[in-house]
Write an enzyme that holds these catalytic residues in place. Sequence first.
Site, short mmCIF file in Angstrom:
data_model
loop_
_atom_site.label_atom_id
_atom_site.label_comp_id
_atom_site.label_asym_id
_atom_site.label_seq_id
_atom_site.Cartn_x
_atom_site.Cartn_y
_atom_site.Cartn_z
N HIS A 114 38.46 38.18 52.30
CA HIS A 114 39.53 38.08 51.14
C HIS A 114 40.31 39.52 50.73
O HIS A 114 41.20 39.38 50.00
CB HIS A 114 38.78 37.73 49.87
CG HIS A 114 38.30 36.11 49.64
ND1 HIS A 114 37.39 35.78 50.28
CD2 HIS A 114 38.89 35.14 48.89
CE1 HIS A 114 37.31 34.38 49.95
NE2 HIS A 114 38.40 33.96 49.39
N GLY A 115 39.79 40.22 51.77
CA GLY A 115 40.39 41.72 51.72
C GLY A 115 41.94 41.83 51.78
O GLY A 115 42.70 42.52 51.33
#
Length: 183
Positions: A114-115
């Site tokens: 999700h970065g």
Amino acid sequence: MATLKERNVAILAVDGFEQVEMTGPRDSLQAAGARTVLISAKTDPILGMHHDKPGDRFPVDMTFLQAASEPVVFDALLLPGGVVNADEIRMQPKAQEFVRAMFKADKPVAVICHGAWLLISSGVVQNRTLTSWPSLRDDLVNAGAQWVDEEVVVDGSLVSSRKPDDIPAFSRAFIELLQSTTR
């Protein structure tokens, strides 16, 4: 094998980061000789997560505000995922500023899971090919990126992976990229 001695790698995270997505690559970088610096919104220790369970607290080395004033001292950037972390960090203007400075300088950036939300909010994914956790596909495509479902993707100075299972390949690719770049 080339060493990463004297290479400084910034790690941007806030509470709720996926712990193994920070510690796995960080430990590999340190084993290769790099110095890692954990950067967050404030100086209080931040909480890692094991998916949806609390993990360990990690001491913060500097704030986004401090780091944004000196991104040139860093040779690379690591962005772990974690839904809570990624959703919060993308709203931090100084974190976005730091990301944009690293991309502008064409320094290696590694992002997992999700970065990539921080990359989207920073406006740096257009015309880039990368991977992420599958639920970010639409967000990345809508921001102008080409999304692929692969263990690790290297697009110039950008390394990306999907999930914790990809960490060994992700770490190898990031270290290889760092070894190939000149200071």
